[in-house]
Write a protein that holds these residues in place. Structure first.
Motif, PDB file in Angstrom:
ATOM      1  N   TYR A  79      66.122  76.523  -5.827  1.00 27.21           N
ATOM      2  CA  TYR A  79      65.427  75.623  -4.906  1.00 27.21           C
ATOM      3  C   TYR A  79      64.970  76.249  -3.598  1.00 27.21           C
ATOM      4  O   TYR A  79      63.864  75.952  -3.126  1.00 27.21           O
ATOM      5  N   PRO A 120      66.234  68.112 -14.676  1.00 26.32           N
ATOM      6  CA  PRO A 120      65.897  69.425 -14.099  1.00 26.32           C
ATOM      7  C   PRO A 120      64.883  70.178 -14.962  1.00 26.32           C
ATOM      8  O   PRO A 120      64.777  69.954 -16.179  1.00 26.32           O
ATOM      9  N   ASN A 157      60.323  67.484  -5.791  1.00 22.81           N
ATOM     10  CA  ASN A 157      60.958  68.371  -4.813  1.00 22.81           C
ATOM     11  C   ASN A 157      59.948  68.828  -3.757  1.00 22.81           C
ATOM     12  O   ASN A 157      60.252  68.880  -2.555  1.00 22.81           O
ATOM     13  N   ILE A 192      67.796  74.058   5.318  1.00 25.14           N
ATOM     14  CA  ILE A 192      68.211  73.772   3.946  1.00 25.14           C
ATOM     15  C   ILE A 192      69.728  73.893   3.902  1.00 25.14           C
ATOM     16  O   ILE A 192      70.281  74.966   4.175  1.00 25.14           O
ATOM     17  N   ALA A 239      68.710  67.095  -8.100  1.00 23.29           N
ATOM     18  CA  ALA A 239      68.282  67.987  -9.176  1.00 23.29           C
ATOM     19  C   ALA A 239      68.149  67.258 -10.498  1.00 23.29           C
ATOM     20  O   ALA A 239      67.515  67.757 -11.415  1.00 23.29           O
ATOM     21  N   TYR A 293      74.795  74.650  -3.673  1.00 29.22           N
ATOM     22  CA  TYR A 293      74.639  75.372  -4.940  1.00 29.22           C
ATOM     23  C   TYR A 293      75.911  76.085  -5.353  1.00 29.22           C
ATOM     24  O   TYR A 293      76.583  76.727  -4.552  1.00 29.22           O
ATOM     25  N   TYR A 330      70.103  74.191  -8.226  1.00 31.73           N
ATOM     26  CA  TYR A 330      69.829  74.436  -6.811  1.00 31.73           C
ATOM     27  C   TYR A 330      69.700  75.929  -6.481  1.00 31.73           C
ATOM     28  O   TYR A 330      69.222  76.281  -5.404  1.00 31.73           O
ATOM     29  N   TYR A 345      68.734  68.316   2.258  1.00 34.97           N
ATOM     30  CA  TYR A 345      70.124  68.333   1.822  1.00 34.97           C
ATOM     31  C   TYR A 345      70.185  68.377   0.307  1.00 34.97           C
ATOM     32  O   TYR A 345      69.706  67.467  -0.378  1.00 34.97           O
ATOM     33  N   LEU A 346      70.792  69.442  -0.214  1.00 33.14           N
ATOM     34  CA  LEU A 346      70.820  69.697  -1.647  1.00 33.14           C
ATOM     35  C   LEU A 346      72.237  69.458  -2.154  1.00 33.14           C
ATOM     36  O   LEU A 346      73.118  70.313  -2.029  1.00 33.14           O
ATOM     37  N   GLY A 347      72.476  68.274  -2.701  1.00 30.54           N
ATOM     38  CA  GLY A 347      73.786  67.944  -3.226  1.00 30.54           C
ATOM     39  C   GLY A 347      73.715  66.704  -4.083  1.00 30.54           C
ATOM     40  O   GLY A 347      72.847  65.849  -3.890  1.00 30.54           O
ATOM     41  N   HIS A 350      74.742  71.187 -10.023  1.00 31.69           N
ATOM     42  CA  HIS A 350      74.287  71.955  -8.865  1.00 31.69           C
ATOM     43  C   HIS A 350      73.688  73.299  -9.248  1.00 31.69           C
ATOM     44  O   HIS A 350      73.110  73.980  -8.396  1.00 31.69           O
ATOM     45  N   ASN A 404      72.658  73.784   1.375  1.00 33.99           N
ATOM     46  CA  ASN A 404      72.695  73.921  -0.078  1.00 33.99           C
ATOM     47  C   ASN A 404      74.125  73.897  -0.608  1.00 33.99           C
ATOM     48  O   ASN A 404      74.971  74.685  -0.176  1.00 33.99           O
TER      49      ASN A 404
END
Length: 610
Positions: A93, A255, A264, A76, A184, A80, A90, A156-158, A87, A78
């Protein structure tokens, strides 16, 4: 189902040219990917001490699963922080994604965090001079996060401006790993964008105070989620979806909703599937020349952010693919503008999603032969056809069902069919002339604004222009030339702070335009702006030779930007000099001195990496 239509001849010709141009660099990249693939789980290459370190803090259950090698271990990455509204979600998440991985026989670990700065916070401030370079920092931070060689795939969290391009570049440096991007979603609709702009212009004129301005801004940017205008952040989401890096219909779901959570969880499940040998789909297989052409087509069809005329080039180079502004310009000639989302219209991104969103857009582009369907995505080898289906919660709300998108647009003022577009050509245009090459966003401009010929008023900083506006010195037709704003000069900050003042002058009936070697915000577009002018002033670009009063011609219809000064006189002029020492220190800028020196021009991505 989308009609199966042969790919438009221009789309195919540009794609073929990119493939030929990239033959050597792409082959070198794919050979690197093949060498990195190895056999079996990545962690089998590690010594016992290495693995013990990597899972020391894991639960006993996770330790057993990691040690056994039975299921994939997912990274992951992140972006965040809770200062960026987009963000902030996140933060919750990782636990959700880890739990879903376990339900699917896999493990997941937060491999690393990457910085995520907000251009909305730094707009017009010294910190904005770090913005473009943050993309390459994010790419390098992503690579460091993955360097432990513990992972079989990446989540990938962005979302926002430089974060997604940086994550893509970093993920491509580990091109043998499958990758799924997990958004998100946008914040719910607040104060309309048109009303926000109205108050901004009143503030620029001194007709309302800071209190009224802050109230309007806060009513627009009011909760967790992406800003609702169609700027770079939401252009990012369009791109990663139309290029197959995230689930169909996942980009613009708010969200904190049950559908958001289900998407997700499905993203994790899908990454587990494409990490298995039987369905192995690494990111290098997804991001091909055809996928990048699909991304450019999506950018044109939606009137997306001009920032992607740099980001797409940098991302493509990370995959060994060479794209040029000329490629983008030729695609723009055949790709119709199908969407009107602010700043190209009054609707926001939630209205776009409700009117049909990405699924309707992709179906129309496929039906018109404007997208390559023979591509791999995070769903495997099913092509873009799968992206014409909308996700819904099933009856017991435990998962998703997919249904074909509606045949008709939900609102033709927001999104139209390919046979009835807002414009027959795309939202971006390449400008050429004796000043060099630049790009302009035309999707938000009215017809009279597509051509401006007026005397130059030259500035070496955006604050100088604002001071001239406040002093009443710009009540006339003019082309503002703001130079020494390129990557090497000061990191190429966005100049969106100029839009309200220039917009006021335009609304007063003056012919106004902007020419700069800097950038404009993805939300810009009201005022004609020839941006990313290359070469930049500090590199000897002709923009350094423009003088006050020179006649500048900007013709977005003909694709022309030139100064009406003879070649002989231009050659005889000495380039202007500018004291840039004020950009060297403060707000962390001293740490980026070497990056400014190494940065490539806008035409090659404004990067230190390629």
């Amino acid at each position: 189902m989308a009609n199966q239509t042969a790919v438009n001849s221009r789309i195919q010709a540009v794609t073929d040219r990119i493939i030929r141009r990239s033959e050597e660099t792409r082959a070198k990249y794919l050979a690197q990917v093949e060498r990195a693939q190895g056999k079996g789980r990545a962690r089998h290459n590690l010594a016992c001490g290495n693995i013990a370190h990597a899972m020391a803090a894991s639960s006993d259950h996770d330790k057993n699963l990691i040690a056994s090698g039975q299921g994939p271990n997912l990274a992951i990455i992140n972006a965040y922080n809770d200062m960026l509204s987009a963000h902030q979600p996140y933060g919750a998440y990782p636990d959700m994604l880890k739990a879903e991985a376990l339900r699917n026989g896999a493990t997941a670990q937060v491999a690393g965090g990457v910085p995520a700065m907000c251009d909305g916070v730094t707009q017009g401030q010294p910190g904005m001079e770090l913005s473009l370079f943050s993309r390459d920092v994010i790419a390098m931070a992503t690579a460091i996060s993955l360097s432990h060689d513990m992972f079989d795939g990446g989540l990938y969290l962005g979302i926002c401006d430089k974060i997604v391009p940086g994550l893509v570049i970093g993920a491509l440096s580990f091109g043998h790993l499958p990758a799924v991007f997990v958004p998100a979603g946008p914040m719910p609709t607040g104060l309309s964008n048109s009303e926000k702009v109205r108050v901004r212009q009143l503030y620029a004129e001194g007709k309302v105070g800071r209190k009224e301005l802050l109230e309007a801004e806060s009513a627009s940017y009011h909760s967790a989620g992406t800003c609702t205008f169609y700027g770079t952040a939401n252009s990012n989401q369009m791109l990663v979806e139309i290029m197959g890096l995230q689930l169909p219909g996942s980009s613009f779901v708010n969200p904190g909703t049950e559908l958001r959570d289900a998407l997700n969880q499905t993203a994790v499940k899908q990454l587990v599937q494409i990490s298995e040998p039987s369905n192995y789909t690494p990111i290098a297989k997804i991001l091909t020349e055809k996928a990048f052409v699909n991304g450019i087509v999506g950018l044109h069809a939606t009137g997306g952010s001009t920032n992607h005329t740099m980001h797409l080039i940098a991302m493509a180079r990370a995959a060994g693919i060479q794209i040029t502004w000329q490629d983008m310009a030729e695609l723009s000639e055949v790709v119709p503008l199908l969407c009107h989302v602010y700043p190209n219209g009054t609707a926001d991104i939630n209205h776009f999603a409700a009117a049909g969103g990405m699924q309707y857009l992709i179906r129309e582009l496929l039906g018109a032969g404007l997208l390559h369907n023979d591509v791999s995505t995070v769903l495997g080898d099913s092509g873009m056809e799968s992206y014409t289906y909308d996700p819904f919660l099933n009856d017991d709300k435990t998962g998703l069902v997919w249904r074909p998108t509606a045949e008709e647009s939900g609102n033709p003022d927001i999104i139209r069919p390919a046979n009835d577009p807002f414009s027959s050509h795309g939202g971006l245009q390449l400008l050429k002339g004796n000043l060099g090459n630049s790009v302009i966003k035309v999707s938000a401009l009215k017809s009279p604004q597509l051509k401006v010929t007026a005397p130059a008023v030259v500035f070496n900083s955006q604050n100088d222009l604002l001071d001239a506006f406040k002093a009443g010195e710009l009540e006339k037709d003019f082309v503002a030339v703001v130079r020494f704003q390129g990557p090497q000069a000061n990191g190429m900050p966005e100049l969106h702070k100029l839009t309200p003042s220039l917009g006021v002058l335009q609304d007063r009936g003056f012919k106004v335009a902007l020419v700069t070697d800097g950038r404009m915000s993805g939300a810009s577009g009201k005022v004609p702006a020839a941006i990313h002018l290359s070469p930049e002033a500090l590199e000897g670009g002709m923009v350094a030779k423009i003088q006050d009063g020179d006649l500048i011609e900007l013709d977005a219809e003909a694709g022309v930007l030139k100064v009406h000064v003879s070649d002989e006189e231009l050659a005889a002029r000495a380039p202007a000099e500018c004291d840039l020492s004020g950009n060297d220190t403060g707000m962390g800028r001293d740490l980026f001195t070497n990056m400014r020196k190494l940065a490539s021009g806008a035409e090659t991505g404004g990067s230190i990496l390629f």
